[in-house]
Design a protein around this motif. Sequence first.
Motif, PDB file in Angstrom:
ATOM      1  N   GLU A 153      47.233  37.058  45.949  1.00 14.08           N
ATOM      2  CA  GLU A 153      47.511  35.898  45.107  1.00 14.08           C
ATOM      3  C   GLU A 153      46.676  36.082  43.835  1.00 14.08           C
ATOM      4  O   GLU A 153      45.451  36.198  43.906  1.00 14.08           O
ATOM      5  N   ILE A 154      47.327  36.110  42.682  1.00 14.14           N
ATOM      6  CA  ILE A 154      46.662  36.560  41.461  1.00 14.14           C
ATOM      7  C   ILE A 154      46.516  35.434  40.436  1.00 14.14           C
ATOM      8  O   ILE A 154      47.451  34.684  40.168  1.00 14.14           O
ATOM      9  N   THR A 155      45.319  35.356  39.875  1.00 15.48           N
ATOM     10  CA  THR A 155      45.048  34.477  38.737  1.00 15.48           C
ATOM     11  C   THR A 155      44.650  35.352  37.556  1.00 15.48           C
ATOM     12  O   THR A 155      43.797  36.224  37.688  1.00 15.48           O
ATOM     13  N   PHE A 156      45.288  35.112  36.409  1.00 12.64           N
ATOM     14  CA  PHE A 156      44.980  35.878  35.197  1.00 12.64           C
ATOM     15  C   PHE A 156      44.347  34.939  34.179  1.00 12.64           C
ATOM     16  O   PHE A 156      44.907  33.893  33.849  1.00 12.64           O
ATOM     17  N   GLY A 204      54.887  34.858  39.270  1.00 15.87           N
ATOM     18  CA  GLY A 204      54.091  34.169  40.277  1.00 15.87           C
ATOM     19  C   GLY A 204      52.601  34.087  40.038  1.00 15.87           C
ATOM     20  O   GLY A 204      51.855  33.681  40.928  1.00 15.87           O
ATOM     21  N   LEU A 205      52.135  34.439  38.845  1.00 14.63           N
ATOM     22  CA  LEU A 205      50.695  34.392  38.572  1.00 14.63           C
ATOM     23  C   LEU A 205      50.286  33.024  38.046  1.00 14.63           C
ATOM     24  O   LEU A 205      51.034  32.363  37.321  1.00 14.63           O
ATOM     25  N   LYS A 206      49.066  32.631  38.405  1.00 18.30           N
ATOM     26  CA  LYS A 206      48.438  31.477  37.786  1.00 18.30           C
ATOM     27  C   LYS A 206      47.671  31.972  36.561  1.00 18.30           C
ATOM     28  O   LYS A 206      47.116  33.072  36.579  1.00 18.30           O
ATOM     29  N   THR A 207      47.648  31.183  35.512  1.00 25.74           N
ATOM     30  CA  THR A 207      46.950  31.612  34.297  1.00 25.74           C
ATOM     31  C   THR A 207      46.037  30.506  33.781  1.00 25.74           C
ATOM     32  O   THR A 207      46.265  29.321  34.051  1.00 25.74           O
ATOM     33  N   GLN A 208      45.026  30.917  33.044  1.00 23.14           N
ATOM     34  CA  GLN A 208      44.088  29.941  32.489  1.00 23.14           C
ATOM     35  C   GLN A 208      43.345  30.564  31.317  1.00 23.14           C
ATOM     36  O   GLN A 208      43.051  31.750  31.299  1.00 23.14           O
TER      37      GLN A 208
END
Length: 411
Positions: free
Chosen positions: A38-41, A58-62
Motif C-alpha cells: 500500500e503506497i503513499t507518495f 491507487g496511491l495516496k498522495t500528500q
Amino acid sequence: MSSKTLLIIGFVWPEPNSSAAGIRMLQLINLFIEQGFEITFVTAANHSDKTFDLSSIGLKTQIIELNNPSFDIFVKELNPDIVLFDRFMTEEQFGWRVTEQCPNTLRVLDTEDFHGLRKGRELALKADEEFSISYLQNNTTKREIASLYRCDLSLIISEVEKEILTQQFKIDASLLYYLPFLIEPTIKSEIAVLPSFESREHFITIGNFLHPPNFDAIQYLKKTIWPLIKTRLPNAEMHVYGAYESQKITQLNDKKDGFLIKGYTKDVNEVMQKAKVCLAPLRYGAGLKGKLFDAIQNGTPSVMSTIAAEGLFGRLEANGFIEDNPDAFATKAVALYENSNLWGIQQQLGFKTLNERFNSAAFKTNFKNKITDLSENKDHYRQHNFTGQLLMHHTLQSTKYMSKWIEEKNS
C-alpha cells in the motif's frame, strides 16, 4: 494480515511524458504494487500540468513541507515498512527524520543516476580537461555517497555506475542493487507494424530541456554536428523535442537551416516512429538515457556519444553507432539515413538489447526476494554497515541541524 506499507518521498511529482526519471518512478511504483504494498507518495514539490495522476493507480498522495516538524508527526503515524527516497537530496532532507521517528523502517534510496559522476563530467567539460579522479571526487559525490551509506539499500540504474562505486570508492556491494529500466519484451508482431525505412524522414532528439546535459547536447548538435550533416543531406531536418521549453531553447530554432525546436510532445512514440534516425551527442551525464530507450522501442536507430550509450549495451552491439568525434558522428548519421539495409540491421540490434538486457521479468523476482531478505534481516545488515551508523552520528549531521535551525527561524 495487514498489508505492507511503502512511503515514497519524491524529489518531484512523476512526469513520465517529460523525463526518464518520471518513467523510472512509475516502474518502481508498479514493482511495489505487484508485491502487495500500500503506497503513499509525498513531495514538497509543486504539481504541474504534466504530473501523472497517481490516484489513478491507487496511491495516496500528500504535500509535505521542508524543514518542518509536521513531517515527523506524519511519518510516525504512518510508520511505513519501507521508505523510498527519490534521489539523494531527498534523503538528506528527510532521512534523519525517518530514522528518528521510525528506526525500524527500511530505508531505500533510488539514485536515478550517479549525480556526482554527472557533476564531475560537467566540471571537466567546462574546464576543457580530461575527466579524472579529481573531478569525480567533487562535493556532490561526497554528499551522495554519504547518503548511500545512510540507507539500507541503494538502487543503481547502470552497471557502469555500480562498478565505479564498488571499485573506485570501495563501497560494499551489499549496499547497492542494480535495477535498470524495466522493459516489456518486444515481440515480432509489434515490430512488424512499425513504420518502414521508406516511410520515415528527418532526424530527432528528445529530452527535458531543464536537464543541463540535454541543453548542452542541443547546443553542441546545432553548432557543431548539424552543419556537417546538413551539407550532405540538404533536405533533411533536425527535430528537437522536449518539455519545459525556454527562451534560450526557442532561440535555437532555425527554419532556414532545418533545425526545428518542436517542444513538448504528449506522445513520444508517435514522433519517434516518424523519424529515421535519433541523435544523442551528450557530452556529459550519467545513468541510462531515456531517449535511447524510446528510440529502440520505436525501431529508430541512433548515433550517440560514449556517455549517451553508457550502461546500455553491455557486450552487445549498439542499435546504431557510438561516436565522439563530430566528423565521424555526422558521417555515421548520414550513412544510417541513406542506407536501408544498414538501418534495418541496426534496428534489430536494438530489439535484441531490450530483450536480453532489460526484460522486466528477469528482474522482478530477484528484487522482491532482496526486499524481503532486507526487511527480515535489517539488523544484521545494519551491523555490517558501521560507516552508515557513523554518518548518522550527531557530529556528522550538518543537514539535520541546518534544517532544525531553519525550522526554529521559521517559527
